[in-house]
Design an enzyme around this catalytic site. Structure first.
Site, mmCIF file in Angstrom:
data_model
loop_
_atom_site.group_PDB
_atom_site.id
_atom_site.type_symbol
_atom_site.label_atom_id
_atom_site.label_comp_id
_atom_site.label_asym_id
_atom_site.label_seq_id
_atom_site.Cartn_x
_atom_site.Cartn_y
_atom_site.Cartn_z
ATOM 1 N N ASP A 146 -8.161 4.188 -2.494
ATOM 2 C CA ASP A 146 -7.685 3.153 -1.903
ATOM 3 C C ASP A 146 -7.235 2.961 -3.122
ATOM 4 O O ASP A 146 -7.654 2.200 -4.146
ATOM 5 C CB ASP A 146 -8.787 2.645 -1.152
ATOM 6 C CG ASP A 146 -8.309 1.853 -0.683
ATOM 7 O OD1 ASP A 146 -7.158 1.178 -0.107
ATOM 8 O OD2 ASP A 146 -9.054 1.497 0.866
ATOM 9 N N HIS A 169 -2.858 0.820 6.787
ATOM 10 C CA HIS A 169 -2.571 1.009 4.777
ATOM 11 C C HIS A 169 -2.255 2.876 5.011
ATOM 12 O O HIS A 169 -2.298 3.929 5.382
ATOM 13 C CB HIS A 169 -4.091 1.236 4.906
ATOM 14 C CG HIS A 169 -4.753 0.851 3.929
ATOM 15 N ND1 HIS A 169 -3.503 -0.385 3.001
ATOM 16 C CD2 HIS A 169 -5.343 1.215 2.354
ATOM 17 C CE1 HIS A 169 -4.228 0.519 1.461
ATOM 18 N NE2 HIS A 169 -4.872 0.957 1.088
ATOM 19 N N CYS A 192 0.881 -0.875 0.207
ATOM 20 C CA CYS A 192 0.393 0.049 -0.071
ATOM 21 C C CYS A 192 0.390 1.082 0.183
ATOM 22 O O CYS A 192 0.542 2.317 -0.448
ATOM 23 C CB CYS A 192 -0.679 -0.337 1.310
ATOM 24 S SG CYS A 192 -0.096 0.023 2.794
#
Length: 443
Positions: free
Chosen positions: A181, A162, A56
């Site tokens: 995202d 994240h 991520c």
């Protein structure tokens, strides 16, 4: 059959509004009218999916680097230069990142290594209003982008830590923030309240023992952009840098050395004596050769090392001849014109002459001589002034040498800052790089 999943529904326990829902579209329209989507447009052109569950941070940074139009100075597909996720390995080897992800300080290190200016802030040092100001400043600009490191659990999502870019802001209902995202296989992009996002920065990362936070990233000045190293690369990561550098400082006993010649002999001796780092720098030709060997040995599986992944010739497709010619001319010029090179040749122990390129060692010494954490250890003011004058002379009139030295030094400084942020001033024994605890940094 192994259990598998296809996406998840955004949790109802927290007010997360899907970006493509009717309400999400209305918030988008309001944000556009307010000027809060300036960051969205460059980001949307580069929107990607992280390539590994723990990528991520890597995916977020790759997206931002391309959105801000940073030149990677290496070829993706000949003749095009472009950032891909497997190029981002200067702070942690990709094999490590694939298993463990990265921390916020490592994210910052990677950003700086690859040409961005980064202003990173941790949740324990900012208020909600500080956060609001930074969100508004970044979303109303197309030249500065915010990356947030947050706790998924705090937003009712599965997983732990994240990273994602912030794509927009709308003032309605106390403030809504658009999260783009990068784990698109798991959750869609969504609007979240500013306060909820702020609270999600506060849980402590189990690796760093610090809260999470965010990084404000922007393009450096035009002068700094011209300083990226294109021929050489620093061969350290967070795992190897702290111990190696503290060992160098101890080994050369810089606090007691009075002459440049003694300093060079001691430094070169130490550099040559470290088996775990055979060469502090490598040419991209060497890296490419290592990659080719790794790929040929494991053609049916994923690349065997981070170096292979980052410089897989099937992906980079550099022109070997063009690069070899440029490198040869560069090193030959350093050998012919550098006064320091002549001194380094005499300082290299006879047992290492065959395995070391004096020109590369010369360049690395110029990096060390212009690296403040090293030079500041010198007790002799006279010696420090002599070295400063030497660096000025060596770099004067040679833009290519200046670019390589400054680029390598930027990578070195990024690693040093990363270690200090996580371990504090006492960092130096390699402890921060040695941690193997899996943190909250997966999809």
């Amino acid at each position: 059959m192994d259990q598998s999943f296809y996406m998840r529904v955004l949790p109802a326990s927290v007010d997360l509004i899907p970006y493509d829902s009717k309400e999400g579209k209305q918030i988008f329209k309001d944000a556009l009218d307010e000027g809060g989507l300036e960051a969205f447009f460059p980001l949307s052109q580069q929107f990607l999916t992280q390539e590994e569950p723990a990528y991520c941070g890597i995916g977020t940074l790759c997206m931002i680097l391309n959105a801000l139009k940073i030149d990677p100075a290496k070829t993706w597909r000949k003749p095009w230069r472009w950032f891909t996720q497997d190029m981002l390995d200067c702070c942690r080897p990709l094999d490590y990142v694939r298993a463990n992800g990265i921390t916020l300080s490592e994210f910052t290190c990677l950003a700086r290594c690859n040409g961005l200016e980064a202003n990173t802030k941790y949740a324990d040092n900012i208020s909600l209003e500080d956060f609001r100001r930074d969100v508004i400043a970044s979303t109303s600009s197309s030249t500065q982008i915010m990356a947030v490191s947050y706790s998924r659990a705090a937003l009712g999502q599965t997983g732990s830590g994240h990273f994602s870019p912030v794509g927009g802001y709308c003032s309605r209902d106390g403030g809504k923030v658009l999260i783009l995202d990068v784990a698109r296989f798991k959750y869609p992009s969504y609007w979240v309240s500013l306060k909820a996002l702020y609270e999600s920065l506060r849980p402590v990362d189990p690796v760093t023992k610090q809260p999470r936070g965010y990084s404000l990233l922007h393009k450096p000045s035009l002068t700094a952009l011209a300083e990226g190293n294109r021929l050489l690369r620093l061969e350290f990561t967070k795992a190897t840098w702290p111990g190696w550098f503290s060992g160098l400082v101890r080994s050369v006993e810089v606090t007691g050395i009075e002459t440049k010649e003694d300093l060079e002999r001691a430094a070169v001796k130490y550099i040559m004596s470290q088996p775990e780092i055979q060469k502090p720098m490598r040419t991209r030709r060497e890296i490419l050769a290592m990659a080719e060997a790794a790929v040929s040995e494991s053609a049916a599986v994923a690349p065997a090392s981070a170096t292979a992944a980052a410089y897989d010739p099937k992906k980079t497709a550099q022109s070997a001849k063009e690069y070899a010619d440029a490198l040869s001319k560069f090193l030959s010029r350093v050998s012919a014109t550098s006064a320091l090179h002549k001194e380094i040749v005499t300082a290299i122990p006879p047992t290492h002459v065959a395995s070391q390129d004096p020109a590369l060692t010369t360049i690395f010494m110029l990096v060390l001589y212009s690296f403040e954490p090293f030079i500041s250890k010198l007790a002799s003011l006279k010696l420090r002034m002599e070295i400063e004058a030497l660096v000025t002379r060596e770099l004067s009139g040679d833009d290519e040498l200046k670019r390589e030295v400054r680029g390598i030094r930027r990578q070195m400084a990024s690693l040093e800052t990363c270690c200090k942020e996580e371990c504090g001033p006492e960092c130096g024994g390699g402890s921060c790089g040695a941690r193997k605890v899996k943190g909250g940094v997966v999809a």
